[in-house]
Design an enzyme around this catalytic site. Structure first.
Site, mmCIF file in Angstrom:
data_model
loop_
_atom_site.group_PDB
_atom_site.id
_atom_site.type_symbol
_atom_site.label_atom_id
_atom_site.label_comp_id
_atom_site.label_asym_id
_atom_site.label_seq_id
_atom_site.Cartn_x
_atom_site.Cartn_y
_atom_site.Cartn_z
ATOM 1 N N ASP A 56 45.698 38.798 29.597
ATOM 2 C CA ASP A 56 44.725 39.042 28.694
ATOM 3 C C ASP A 56 43.637 38.997 29.476
ATOM 4 O OD1 ASP A 56 42.901 39.290 26.276
ATOM 5 O OD2 ASP A 56 42.950 37.000 26.153
ATOM 6 N N ASP B 255 39.498 39.018 28.106
ATOM 7 C CA ASP B 255 38.637 38.299 27.469
ATOM 8 C C ASP B 255 39.032 36.678 27.366
ATOM 9 O OD1 ASP B 255 36.888 40.313 27.559
ATOM 10 O OD2 ASP B 255 37.424 41.037 25.496
ATOM 11 N N ASP C 229 44.491 33.642 25.228
ATOM 12 C CA ASP C 229 43.776 32.804 24.591
ATOM 13 C C ASP C 229 43.811 32.639 23.150
ATOM 14 O OD1 ASP C 229 41.949 34.735 24.864
ATOM 15 O OD2 ASP C 229 40.147 33.406 24.330
#
Lengths: 173, 173
Positions: free
Chosen positions: A9, A11, A131
């Site tokens: 990922d 961001d 996240d």
């Protein structure tokens, strides 16, 4: 043996979204937030002007890079079939900015290994570092939860937590 | 029962790439190509200025829509879990243009159902409609080969051919 496919990922894992939100919020209001102030709240909601900033030019392109991410990603691209998988469709202005951000900081990640999508459940792989629970919970492979303020107080939902890139290197290299 | 996941390619399936290349080539050179002139050749290579046009502003955004695609896609979005899966990373200028093209012609396709990638082998689904063997040959589900000049003379590689959107409707609705 075939390399395992590792999905990473952007961001909140490669890019330090909170540092960026805090800097832009400070610039807009003069108020200096700390990570401790925004525990448990979604990033965009956590800052009064968050919803404005994600539509502003250069917000995504000027994201700070997470500490140690570049060097460890470089090593991971050799050890794994590594793909960047980022949710970019909600804020379409982020599309070219995220592409240029990768070109600037991670030029060794080939365009064939970049996926910009809305819903990550459509992407298949062996390992996912993310996240957000919405991405990790539906993933069928091994999952690593990158600790960020919005998930710091939550249970781990059965995912293995990593707090930073050195921990990723320890576990995956 | 869960809906089947249908992946649909943009260029050469939803968007009439050849019509666009022929129009831009004519505008640049005054030479009018016909589809019969470019059988068996990759689209970008088939036209003398093809490599230039894919980097020009508005090339992707102004693509003509394939006949009947809008109405049949609208019906498919009800019958299937439909995702757009398009290779956009080789020409990053196409990213915002393809997004706006979808908003203009297919506004009913939610951003969560849009995937812009480099290599489609990372996307999982039950059915794929595409015009390129490189995408179809590695797909594990049911495949439909959309006939376009570059694949018109080839064997089908075991994929089921469709010549137009009415044939897609017949087979999938």
């Amino acid at each position: 043996m075939d390399k395992k496919r590792l999905l990473v990922d952007m961001d909140g894992v490669m890019a330090d979204v909170y540092a960026q939100f805090m800097a832009w919020e400070f610039r807009a209001t003069g108020i200096q937030y700390r990570r401790e102030d925004v525990i448990g709240v979604d990033e965009v909601q956590a800052f009064p002007n968050g919803k404005k900033h994600v539509y502003q030019k250069y917000f995504f392109e000027s994201m700070p890079v997470m500490e140690n991410a570049v060097e460890i990603m470089r090593q991971l691209t050799h050890a794994y079939e590594l793909f960047i998988v980022t949710a970019a469709m909600e804020f379409p202005n982020s599309l070219p900015e995220k592409y240029r951000w990768l070109d600037t900081h991670f030029p060794f990640i080939h365009w064939k290994r970049r996926v910009f999508c809305g819903d990550k459940s459509v992407i298949q792989g062996d390992i996912l570092i993310d996240d957000h629970f919405k991405n990790l919970d539906t993933f069928s492979g091994k999952t690593y939860l990158f600790t960020q303020p919005h998930n710091a107080n939550s249970t781990d939902h059965g995912h293995e937590r990593v707090a930073n890139w050195l921990e990723i290197a320890e576990k995956l290299l």
